[in-house]
Design a protein around this motif. Structure first.
Motif, short mmCIF file in Angstrom:
data_model
loop_
_atom_site.label_atom_id
_atom_site.label_comp_id
_atom_site.label_asym_id
_atom_site.label_seq_id
_atom_site.Cartn_x
_atom_site.Cartn_y
_atom_site.Cartn_z
N HIS A 140 7.88 78.94 113.02
CA HIS A 140 8.43 78.23 114.16
C HIS A 140 9.49 77.49 113.17
CE1 HIS A 140 5.94 78.74 117.67
NE2 HIS A 140 5.22 79.03 116.49
N HIS A 141 11.11 77.70 113.64
CA HIS A 141 12.01 77.00 113.04
C HIS A 141 12.81 76.23 113.84
CE1 HIS A 141 15.87 77.60 110.48
NE2 HIS A 141 16.36 78.07 111.29
N VAL A 142 12.86 75.08 113.52
CA VAL A 142 13.72 74.05 114.19
C VAL A 142 14.68 73.40 113.15
CG1 VAL A 142 13.85 71.90 115.61
CG2 VAL A 142 11.92 73.52 115.78
N VAL A 143 15.99 73.53 113.64
CA VAL A 143 17.09 72.85 112.79
C VAL A 143 17.92 71.94 113.80
CG1 VAL A 143 19.33 73.20 111.34
CG2 VAL A 143 17.38 74.87 111.40
N SER A 144 17.79 70.68 113.63
CA SER A 144 18.67 69.73 114.55
C SER A 144 19.58 69.18 113.77
CB SER A 144 17.55 68.65 114.92
OG SER A 144 17.30 67.98 113.89
N TRP A 145 20.83 68.87 114.57
CA TRP A 145 22.05 68.27 114.08
C TRP A 145 22.43 67.24 114.85
CZ3 TRP A 145 21.69 73.51 115.44
CH2 TRP A 145 22.04 74.35 114.15
N THR A 146 23.24 66.21 114.11
CA THR A 146 24.12 65.26 114.88
C THR A 146 25.43 65.71 114.70
OG1 THR A 146 24.32 64.03 112.54
CG2 THR A 146 22.72 63.22 114.39
N LEU A 147 26.08 65.47 115.84
CA LEU A 147 27.45 66.15 116.06
C LEU A 147 28.48 65.15 115.65
CD1 LEU A 147 26.86 67.68 119.49
CD2 LEU A 147 26.97 68.93 117.31
N ARG A 148 29.77 65.72 115.09
CA ARG A 148 30.71 64.83 114.89
C ARG A 148 31.19 64.18 116.03
NH1 ARG A 148 35.31 68.43 111.84
NH2 ARG A 148 36.49 67.01 112.65
N GLU A 149 31.63 62.91 116.06
CA GLU A 149 31.91 62.22 117.17
C GLU A 149 33.42 62.18 117.62
OE1 GLU A 149 30.50 58.29 117.30
OE2 GLU A 149 28.38 58.91 116.99
N ASP A 150 34.09 62.75 116.67
CA ASP A 150 35.50 62.86 116.86
C ASP A 150 35.89 64.45 117.65
OD1 ASP A 150 34.77 64.23 114.46
OD2 ASP A 150 36.72 64.65 113.82
N LEU A 151 34.81 65.15 117.87
CA LEU A 151 35.15 66.56 118.43
C LEU A 151 34.46 66.28 119.84
CD1 LEU A 151 34.16 68.88 115.48
CD2 LEU A 151 36.35 68.06 116.27
N ASP A 152 34.72 67.13 120.96
CA ASP A 152 34.08 67.14 122.12
C ASP A 152 32.83 67.60 122.06
OD1 ASP A 152 33.59 69.11 124.85
OD2 ASP A 152 34.71 67.30 125.07
N ARG A 153 31.77 66.85 122.48
CA ARG A 153 30.40 67.05 122.56
C ARG A 153 29.84 68.33 123.13
NH1 ARG A 153 25.40 64.26 121.93
NH2 ARG A 153 23.80 65.22 123.30
N SER A 154 30.29 68.48 124.49
CA SER A 154 29.91 69.58 125.14
C SER A 154 30.34 71.03 124.37
CB SER A 154 29.86 69.61 126.52
OG SER A 154 31.29 69.35 126.91
N ALA A 155 31.66 70.81 124.00
CA ALA A 155 32.36 72.07 123.57
C ALA A 155 31.63 72.36 122.03
CB ALA A 155 33.80 71.56 123.17
N SER A 156 31.28 71.66 121.59
CA SER A 156 30.52 71.61 120.12
C SER A 156 28.97 72.14 120.42
CB SER A 156 30.57 70.43 119.44
OG SER A 156 31.51 70.03 118.91
N ILE A 157 28.52 71.67 121.61
CA ILE A 157 27.08 72.44 121.72
C ILE A 157 27.43 73.66 122.28
CG2 ILE A 157 25.27 72.09 123.41
CD1 ILE A 157 25.45 69.21 122.83
N ASP A 158 28.27 74.10 123.13
CA ASP A 158 28.63 75.54 123.42
C ASP A 158 28.77 76.37 122.64
OD1 ASP A 158 28.28 74.47 126.25
OD2 ASP A 158 30.34 74.38 126.79
N ARG A 159 29.63 75.88 121.75
CA ARG A 159 30.15 76.73 120.36
C ARG A 159 28.79 76.93 119.73
NH1 ARG A 159 32.21 81.21 119.02
NH2 ARG A 159 33.15 81.24 116.73
#
Lengths: 97, 97
Positions: free
Chosen positions: B3-22
């Protein structure tokens, strides 16, 4: 169902397997005490040591209400406090599936 | 099964949902290309924003050989390189179950 994964890196000045055993003892000990837990296991990292986290708790709850009940439960609070003394970093994620 | 789980925190200067979608597009796009993937989904955090990570990939592989094949695959390397530009932290754990 809420999936809950919290991973830690362990303090290197402490015995690694003793820390993992203690974290496992503390958190699996909550099963049956914290009613909201649907499943809970403590897992040890098996790849990319030093780059990956060392250990994680992998648990499930019916919903966010259950997750919150777990988080605020005094026995979980006590376990979390002790775990903070064993680790150098923590990363958590909760998702719905 | 690994089982492989990699989690990230996203850059706040970028659009959150766009980053998640990408991230979702990049990694789910590997299914079928990287033969070793047994399951893969990209999940969004639903609790404790700011304290938790923001997004994670949750995947499974038959064994560590499969996980390594995924890690070194050129398409995964390209995806990982792009994701590094979208995030501010990364935490990974791989366990056997």
């Amino acid at each position: 169902m809420i999936h809950h994964v919290v991973s830690w890196t362990l303090r290197e000045d402490l015995d690694r397997s003793a820390s993992i055993d203690r974290i496992r003892e503390l958190l699996t000990g909550l099963v049956g005490t914290v009613e909201a837990i649907r499943s809970l296991e403590v897992v040890e990292n098996v790849a990319y040591p030093g780059k990956n986290q060392d250990v994680a708790v992998v648990a499930t709850f019916d919903d966010l209400v259950g997750l919150d009940a777990y988080q605020v439960h005094p026995d979980h609070q006590a376990a979390a406090a002790e775990i903070r003394g064993l680790v150098t970093s923590r990363a958590a994620i909760d998702w719905e599936r």
